[in-house]
Each structure stands twice: as structure tokens, then as C-alpha cells.
Design an enzyme around this catalytic site. Structure first.
Site, PDB file in Angstrom:
ATOM      1  N   GLU A 150      83.536 -12.817 -47.461  1.00  0.00           N
ATOM      2  CA  GLU A 150      82.679 -13.092 -48.503  1.00  0.00           C
ATOM      3  C   GLU A 150      82.898 -12.233 -49.014  1.00  0.00           C
ATOM      4  OE1 GLU A 150      78.606 -11.969 -46.250  1.00  0.00           O
ATOM      5  OE2 GLU A 150      78.874 -13.998 -45.554  1.00  0.00           O
ATOM      6  N   GLY A 173      77.146 -18.435 -41.388  1.00  0.00           N
ATOM      7  CA  GLY A 173      76.442 -18.920 -41.952  1.00  0.00           C
ATOM      8  C   GLY A 173      75.875 -20.106 -41.955  1.00  0.00           C
ATOM      9  N   LYS A 186      75.854  -7.183 -43.065  1.00  0.00           N
ATOM     10  CA  LYS A 186      75.919  -7.874 -44.302  1.00  0.00           C
ATOM     11  C   LYS A 186      75.111  -6.586 -45.725  1.00  0.00           C
ATOM     12  CE  LYS A 186      77.494 -12.649 -43.462  1.00  0.00           C
ATOM     13  NZ  LYS A 186      77.542 -13.506 -43.140  1.00  0.00           N
ATOM     14  N   SER A 241      78.395 -18.368 -37.155  1.00  0.00           N
ATOM     15  CA  SER A 241      77.290 -18.553 -36.469  1.00  0.00           C
ATOM     16  C   SER A 241      76.952 -18.708 -34.577  1.00  0.00           C
ATOM     17  CB  SER A 241      77.181 -20.808 -36.992  1.00  0.00           C
ATOM     18  OG  SER A 241      77.467 -20.133 -38.229  1.00  0.00           O
ATOM     19  N   HIS A 281      86.874  -9.671 -45.346  1.00  0.00           N
ATOM     20  CA  HIS A 281      85.506 -10.693 -44.773  1.00  0.00           C
ATOM     21  C   HIS A 281      85.488 -11.772 -45.648  1.00  0.00           C
ATOM     22  CE1 HIS A 281      81.267 -12.648 -44.340  1.00  0.00           C
ATOM     23  NE2 HIS A 281      81.479 -11.810 -42.688  1.00  0.00           N
ATOM     24  N   GLU A 284      87.130 -16.440 -38.154  1.00  0.00           N
ATOM     25  CA  GLU A 284      86.225 -16.592 -39.134  1.00  0.00           C
ATOM     26  C   GLU A 284      86.786 -18.126 -40.192  1.00  0.00           C
ATOM     27  OE1 GLU A 284      82.835 -13.683 -38.668  1.00  0.00           O
ATOM     28  OE2 GLU A 284      83.991 -13.530 -40.716  1.00  0.00           O
ATOM     29  N   ASN A 322      77.575  -7.700 -37.309  1.00  0.00           N
ATOM     30  CA  ASN A 322      77.884  -7.414 -39.232  1.00  0.00           C
ATOM     31  C   ASN A 322      76.633  -7.469 -39.497  1.00  0.00           C
ATOM     32  OD1 ASN A 322      77.785  -7.410 -42.126  1.00  0.00           O
ATOM     33  ND2 ASN A 322      79.754  -8.985 -41.677  1.00  0.00           N
TER      34      ASN A 322
HETATM   35  C1  PEP Z   1      79.904 -13.265 -40.300  1.00  0.00           C
HETATM   36  O1  PEP Z   1      79.427 -12.176 -41.565  1.00  0.00           O
HETATM   37  O2  PEP Z   1      81.323 -12.316 -40.588  1.00  0.00           O
HETATM   38  C2  PEP Z   1      79.282 -14.537 -39.742  1.00  0.00           C
HETATM   39  C3  PEP Z   1      80.330 -14.502 -39.033  1.00  0.00           C
HETATM   40  O3  PEP Z   1      77.783 -14.886 -39.666  1.00  0.00           O
HETATM   41  P1  PEP Z   1      76.955 -15.898 -39.112  1.00  0.00           P
HETATM   42  O4  PEP Z   1      76.855 -15.189 -37.793  1.00  0.00           O
HETATM   43  O5  PEP Z   1      76.286 -15.628 -39.653  1.00  0.00           O
HETATM   44  O6  PEP Z   1      77.178 -17.267 -39.179  1.00  0.00           O
END
Ligand code: PEP
Length: 249
Positions: free
Chosen positions: A95, A169, A11, A209, A93, A163, A9
Site C-alpha cells: 500500500e 485484503g 493500517k 488474507s 508494504h 505478500e 498490521n
Molecule cells: C497486510 O496488510 O499486510 C495484509 C496482509 O492484509 P490482509 O491480512 O487484510 O490481507
């Protein structure tokens, strides 16, 4: 058998020049034994589809509107994402849930729209740190699953991404026991609601992460069918080793 999926992703990152990362990924993995998906920003979907045309690399959107068309300035529909040549779209997601106040009901409507357009939806769920610390994780996951997923779906058009919000992040990753507990719980819930055949065939990704350095241990956890990767998907040199780890899992 569930085909493993390494999903990236991007973003709100990526300009045309970033497509070279897809070229590098293709060269490093000419015939991946797992499914590989990149969700670039919508401005790059069409060119990413062209870049991926001679390779099994899949391209997806990061969000879609619940309606097929209409007066929704700035939004894009699932039909538009499909028309651009993509095959997947992320829904729910964290976000989007936070920045755009998306509710489970909205996410369910978007997921249904994705299915109607012929896209596979990657439906994201996960608890906040406060919810985990209050020992409410499984209750939150159950509620999000119940309300974000449509009653009718197929294993081919639906992927779940677990997640934890606090792991996205941040560099913080749950223990493998914590990941396994939630993934096993999701599997049971899916089997109860959609029947054993469908429930057992839906892929469940872990996200938060994921990096090359922790991918092996995460992919060894039961009911982890791959990963949704944010930061480490931007560079082929970071994402490629995660794809390799999944191939070797
Ligand atoms: C994500 O945006 O779905 C995500 C898991 O980000 P990151 O891997 O940067 O934690």
C-alpha cells in the site's frame, strides 16, 4: 532456530479505544511461545507500548522516513518510532508502494534507517496479479529482494514478508504450493546473498488474507515462519486464534 512471528498490521485503523484489543490479546496469550507484534497507526504507538509493557507483545510502526530528522511534514523517522518504544517497523508494504509510489531504492533506504535506529525491519515484497499471470512472480521477487534489501543486515534486524498484492485484503489466498515455491525461493536468495548462516536465520512471513480458518495450512508450508496479518489483526478474537495456530505449527 527461527522464532516464529505473528505480526498484525492495523493500517489506518484504530483509536484509543482499540487498545482494549491488546489487553484482550494479552489475557488470551499470557506467555506466547511465538513472538507477537502489533503495528498500530503511529498515533497509538506510545500508548500501545505502555499497554504492552508487562507482556512480551512487541509494538511496531507501519512506515518510517529514510532520514533521521528534517523538513518532511507529516512523516516520522525510524529514530522517532524507536524513541516511542517500538521495536519493529514495516517497510515496503504494497500500500506504500502503490499509494506513495515507493520504489525499491526508497524501501532500501528506509530499511537501512530502521537498522540504524535499532529497529527490526519487516520488509514487504510481492507480485501483482498481472505479474503472476504472466509467470513473472519469481523474477519480481528476485528484483524486489535485490533492490529493497541493504547489502549489510543481520538476521536479528530483518524479517521478510511475502505478500502477493492480489491476496491483500481480498480473501484470495495462493495455494500452499505457490506459497512454498516463493518462500523456498526467497530462502535460497537470502542464503546466496548473505551467506548460509544469516540467510537461514532470517524469518520469512506470509501475508495476504490470513485468517484463523486458513492459518494451519499456511503455517505448515516450508520456510513459512509466521504471518503478517491485516484485517484479521484488528480484533483479538480473530488474531488470537492465528497466534495459537502458529504456536501449534
Ligand atoms: C497486510 O496488510 O499486510 C495484509 C496482509 O492484509 P490482509 O491480512 O487484510 O490481507
Amino acid at each position: 532456530m527461527r522464532k516464529k512471528l505473528a505480526a498484525g498490521n492495523w493500517k489506518m485503523n484504530g483509536l484509543s479505544a482499540s487498545l482494549t484489543e491488546l489487553e484482550t490479546l494479552k489475557t488470551a496469550h499470557p506467555a506466547p511461545s511465538v513472538e507477537v507484534l502489533i503495528c498500530p497507526p503511529s498515533t497509538l504507538i506510545t500508548s500501545a507500548v505502555v499497554t504492552a509493557a508487562d507482556h512480551p507483545l512487541q509494538i511496531g510502526g507501519q512506515d518510517c522516513h529514510a532520514n533521521e530528522a528534517g523538513a518532511h511534514t507529516g512523516d516520522i523517522s525510524a529514530a522517532m518510532i524507536k524513541d516511542a518504544g517500538a521495536s519493529y517497523v514495516l517497510t515496503g508494504h504494497s500500500e506504500r508502494r502503490t499509494d506513495h509510489n515507493e520504489s525499491d531504492a526508497t524501501i532500501r533506504a528506509k530499511t537501512r534507517a530502521a537498522h540504524e535506529a535499532g529497529l527490526t525491519a519487516v520488509v514487504c515484497i510481492g507480485e501483482t496479479l498481472e505479474e503472476r499471470e504472466a509467470a513473472n512472480t519469481l523474477q519480481i521477487i528476485a528484483g524486489q529482494l535485490a533492490a529493497s534489501l541493504p547489502d549489510i543486515l543481520a538476521a536479528e534486524n530483518t524479517v521478510i514478508a511475502y505478500e502477493p498484492v492480489w491476496a491483500i485484503g481480498t480473501g484470495k489466498v495462493p495455494t500452499t504450493n505457490q506459497i512454498g515455491e516463493v518462500h523456498d525461493f526467497i530462502r535460497t536468495k537470502l542464503e546466496q546473498r548473505y551467506g548460509e548462516g544469516v540467510g537461514r536465520s532470517i524469518r520469512i512471513l506470509y501475508g495476504g488474507s490470513v485468517k484463523a480458518s486458513n492459518a494451519d495450512e499456511i503455517f505448515a508450508v516450508s520456510n513459512v515462519d509466521g504471518a503478517l496479518v491485516g484485517g484479521a489483526s484488528l480484533k483479538a478474537s480473530d488474531f488470537g486464534p492465528i497466534v495459537t495456530a502458529l504456536e501449534n505449527a
